[in-house]
Design a protein around this motif. Sequence first.
Motif, PDB file in Angstrom:
ATOM      1  N   MET A 139       0.848  -1.168   0.000  1.00 38.70           N
ATOM      2  CA  MET A 139       0.000   0.000   0.000  1.00 38.70           C
ATOM      3  C   MET A 139       0.893   1.229   0.000  1.00 38.70           C
ATOM      4  SD  MET A 139      -3.019   1.148   2.574  1.00 38.70           S
ATOM      5  CE  MET A 139      -4.218   0.257   1.629  1.00 38.70           C
ATOM      6  N   HIS A 140       0.536   2.216  -0.812  1.00 41.70           N
ATOM      7  CA  HIS A 140       1.266   3.475  -0.906  1.00 41.70           C
ATOM      8  C   HIS A 140       0.445   4.582  -0.255  1.00 41.70           C
ATOM      9  CE1 HIS A 140       3.212   1.081  -3.993  1.00 41.70           C
ATOM     10  NE2 HIS A 140       4.225   1.920  -3.921  1.00 41.70           N
ATOM     11  N   ILE A 141       1.088   5.305   0.671  1.00 46.59           N
ATOM     12  CA  ILE A 141       0.391   6.311   1.467  1.00 46.59           C
ATOM     13  C   ILE A 141       1.139   7.635   1.433  1.00 46.59           C
ATOM     14  CG2 ILE A 141      -0.379   6.917   3.798  1.00 46.59           C
ATOM     15  CD1 ILE A 141      -0.667   3.920   4.349  1.00 46.59           C
ATOM     16  N   LEU A 142       0.378   8.717   1.322  1.00 52.21           N
ATOM     17  CA  LEU A 142       0.920  10.072   1.391  1.00 52.21           C
ATOM     18  C   LEU A 142       0.503  10.718   2.701  1.00 52.21           C
ATOM     19  CD1 LEU A 142      -0.098  11.301  -2.165  1.00 52.21           C
ATOM     20  CD2 LEU A 142       2.249  11.065  -1.362  1.00 52.21           C
ATOM     21  N   VAL A 143       1.422  11.467   3.296  1.00 56.83           N
ATOM     22  CA  VAL A 143       1.109  12.296   4.459  1.00 56.83           C
ATOM     23  C   VAL A 143       1.614  13.687   4.120  1.00 56.83           C
ATOM     24  CG1 VAL A 143       1.559  12.735   6.904  1.00 56.83           C
ATOM     25  CG2 VAL A 143       1.369  10.373   6.085  1.00 56.83           C
ATOM     26  N   CYS A 144       0.739  14.678   4.188  1.00 59.79           N
ATOM     27  CA  CYS A 144       1.143  16.053   3.881  1.00 59.79           C
ATOM     28  C   CYS A 144       0.659  16.984   4.975  1.00 59.79           C
ATOM     29  CB  CYS A 144       0.599  16.483   2.515  1.00 59.79           C
ATOM     30  SG  CYS A 144       1.206  18.108   2.009  1.00 59.79           S
ATOM     31  N   ASP A 145       1.623  17.560   5.689  1.00 56.33           N
ATOM     32  CA  ASP A 145       1.331  18.518   6.744  1.00 56.33           C
ATOM     33  C   ASP A 145       2.517  19.465   6.847  1.00 56.33           C
ATOM     34  OD1 ASP A 145       0.995  19.755   9.422  1.00 56.33           O
ATOM     35  OD2 ASP A 145      -0.644  18.317   9.589  1.00 56.33           O
ATOM     36  N   ASP A 170       3.208   9.631  10.300  1.00 56.09           N
ATOM     37  CA  ASP A 170       3.860   8.555   9.566  1.00 56.09           C
ATOM     38  C   ASP A 170       4.187   7.390  10.501  1.00 56.09           C
ATOM     39  OD1 ASP A 170       5.087   7.344   7.246  1.00 56.09           O
ATOM     40  OD2 ASP A 170       7.028   7.903   8.096  1.00 56.09           O
ATOM     41  N   GLU A 171       4.646   7.703  11.683  1.00 53.26           N
ATOM     42  CA  GLU A 171       4.979   6.644  12.644  1.00 53.26           C
ATOM     43  C   GLU A 171       3.720   5.907  13.109  1.00 53.26           C
ATOM     44  OE1 GLU A 171       6.959   3.902  14.630  1.00 53.26           O
ATOM     45  OE2 GLU A 171       7.852   5.357  13.268  1.00 53.26           O
ATOM     46  N   TYR A 172       2.656   6.628  13.416  1.00 53.41           N
ATOM     47  CA  TYR A 172       1.386   5.985  13.803  1.00 53.41           C
ATOM     48  C   TYR A 172       0.899   5.044  12.698  1.00 53.41           C
ATOM     49  CZ  TYR A 172       0.604   9.490  17.550  1.00 53.41           C
ATOM     50  OH  TYR A 172       0.687  10.286  18.664  1.00 53.41           O
ATOM     51  N   ILE A 173       0.938   5.532  11.473  1.00 51.21           N
ATOM     52  CA  ILE A 173       0.476   4.733  10.329  1.00 51.21           C
ATOM     53  C   ILE A 173       1.349   3.498  10.152  1.00 51.21           C
ATOM     54  CG2 ILE A 173       0.248   4.740   7.811  1.00 51.21           C
ATOM     55  CD1 ILE A 173      -0.446   7.819   8.144  1.00 51.21           C
ATOM     56  N   SER A 174       2.662   3.694  10.186  1.00 51.22           N
ATOM     57  CA  SER A 174       3.592   2.566  10.024  1.00 51.22           C
ATOM     58  C   SER A 174       3.392   1.518  11.110  1.00 51.22           C
ATOM     59  CB  SER A 174       5.039   3.068  10.046  1.00 51.22           C
ATOM     60  OG  SER A 174       5.275   3.910   8.947  1.00 51.22           O
ATOM     61  N   GLU A 175       3.210   1.960  12.349  1.00 49.57           N
ATOM     62  CA  GLU A 175       2.980   1.021  13.461  1.00 49.57           C
ATOM     63  C   GLU A 175       1.718   0.208  13.229  1.00 49.57           C
ATOM     64  OE1 GLU A 175       2.912   2.894  17.312  1.00 49.57           O
ATOM     65  OE2 GLU A 175       4.890   3.797  16.995  1.00 49.57           O
ATOM     66  N   TRP A 176       0.647   0.858  12.780  1.00 53.59           N
ATOM     67  CA  TRP A 176      -0.619   0.171  12.555  1.00 53.59           C
ATOM     68  C   TRP A 176      -0.447  -0.922  11.507  1.00 53.59           C
ATOM     69  CZ3 TRP A 176      -4.234  -0.989   8.887  1.00 53.59           C
ATOM     70  CH2 TRP A 176      -5.496  -1.387   9.349  1.00 53.59           C
ATOM     71  N   PHE A 177       0.185  -0.612  10.396  1.00 56.13           N
ATOM     72  CA  PHE A 177       0.374  -1.596   9.337  1.00 56.13           C
ATOM     73  C   PHE A 177       1.381  -2.676   9.743  1.00 56.13           C
ATOM     74  CE2 PHE A 177      -1.703   1.643   6.773  1.00 56.13           C
ATOM     75  CZ  PHE A 177      -2.545   0.858   5.995  1.00 56.13           C
ATOM     76  N   ARG A 178       2.438  -2.297  10.445  1.00 61.86           N
ATOM     77  CA  ARG A 178       3.436  -3.262  10.904  1.00 61.86           C
ATOM     78  C   ARG A 178       2.800  -4.292  11.836  1.00 61.86           C
ATOM     79  NH1 ARG A 178       7.425   0.232  11.432  1.00 61.86           N
ATOM     80  NH2 ARG A 178       6.719   0.963  13.447  1.00 61.86           N
ATOM     81  N   ALA A 179       1.903  -3.852  12.703  1.00 62.84           N
ATOM     82  CA  ALA A 179       1.224  -4.757  13.631  1.00 62.84           C
ATOM     83  C   ALA A 179       0.366  -5.783  12.892  1.00 62.84           C
ATOM     84  CB  ALA A 179       0.353  -3.960  14.606  1.00 62.84           C
ATOM     85  N   ILE A 193       1.477  -5.866   7.220  1.00 70.27           N
ATOM     86  CA  ILE A 193       1.128  -5.370   5.899  1.00 70.27           C
ATOM     87  C   ILE A 193       2.206  -4.393   5.473  1.00 70.27           C
ATOM     88  CG2 ILE A 193      -0.567  -4.078   4.543  1.00 70.27           C
ATOM     89  CD1 ILE A 193      -2.646  -4.960   6.729  1.00 70.27           C
ATOM     90  N   GLN A 194       2.755  -4.628   4.293  1.00 69.46           N
ATOM     91  CA  GLN A 194       3.787  -3.724   3.789  1.00 69.46           C
ATOM     92  C   GLN A 194       3.176  -2.408   3.365  1.00 69.46           C
ATOM     93  OE1 GLN A 194       6.126  -5.480   0.659  1.00 69.46           O
ATOM     94  NE2 GLN A 194       7.773  -5.827   2.113  1.00 69.46           N
ATOM     95  N   VAL A 195       3.836  -1.342   3.740  1.00 72.44           N
ATOM     96  CA  VAL A 195       3.366  -0.015   3.387  1.00 72.44           C
ATOM     97  C   VAL A 195       4.568   0.840   2.993  1.00 72.44           C
ATOM     98  CG1 VAL A 195       3.439   0.905   5.749  1.00 72.44           C
ATOM     99  CG2 VAL A 195       1.861   1.861   4.115  1.00 72.44           C
ATOM    100  N   GLN A 196       4.347   1.643   1.982  1.00 73.51           N
ATOM    101  CA  GLN A 196       5.350   2.621   1.582  1.00 73.51           C
ATOM    102  C   GLN A 196       4.718   3.989   1.759  1.00 73.51           C
ATOM    103  OE1 GLN A 196       6.850   2.305  -2.421  1.00 73.51           O
ATOM    104  NE2 GLN A 196       7.795   4.312  -2.316  1.00 73.51           N
ATOM    105  N   SER A 197       5.296   4.783   2.649  1.00 73.24           N
ATOM    106  CA  SER A 197       4.710   6.096   2.895  1.00 73.24           C
ATOM    107  C   SER A 197       5.679   7.187   2.466  1.00 73.24           C
ATOM    108  CB  SER A 197       4.326   6.257   4.365  1.00 73.24           C
ATOM    109  OG  SER A 197       5.453   6.117   5.188  1.00 73.24           O
ATOM    110  N   THR A 198       5.103   8.278   2.024  1.00 73.87           N
ATOM    111  CA  THR A 198       5.862   9.461   1.631  1.00 73.87           C
ATOM    112  C   THR A 198       5.333  10.615   2.456  1.00 73.87           C
ATOM    113  OG1 THR A 198       6.125   8.615  -0.619  1.00 73.87           O
ATOM    114  CG2 THR A 198       6.434  10.979  -0.301  1.00 73.87           C
TER     115      THR A 198
END
Length: 144
Positions: free
Chosen positions: A1-7, A17-26, A29-34
Amino acid sequence: MHILVCDDDAAFAARMDEYISEWFRAREIQVQSTVCTSGEQLLATPELERYQLAFLDVDLKTTDGIALGRKLRQIAPDIVLVYISAYLEFAPQGYTVNAYRYLLKRDIAAQLPSCLEDIFSGMSDPRKTLEVHHNRTTSEIPLD
């Protein structure tokens, strides 16, 4: 899954980004975030059409987050937009671009897990497949 975070608040964007990564890691599920700190940086990201989920601040310094969402929809029509803001009064504008949800920054740690759960369960719907018949065999191919 590819995810964007813009703030435009780099510390908050990194925390998201860390919250999102932790959720998917648990969930293994592989995730690529930018992570981007401006709308211009986000729009300069290569292969934007590959992204499936975007968390956008509504009130960016140089760009309107709602207008940014409209541009993203033109590039990736099926992208799931989630707006994040410190201010509740921007919420109605988010829905003009069919935002999935509007989250308040002060409640992000509490609201983000259920938001991700709802998004992911909708994305992993087993009915979103293409059934292909070839040489007396049938295969199902995920549409995404």
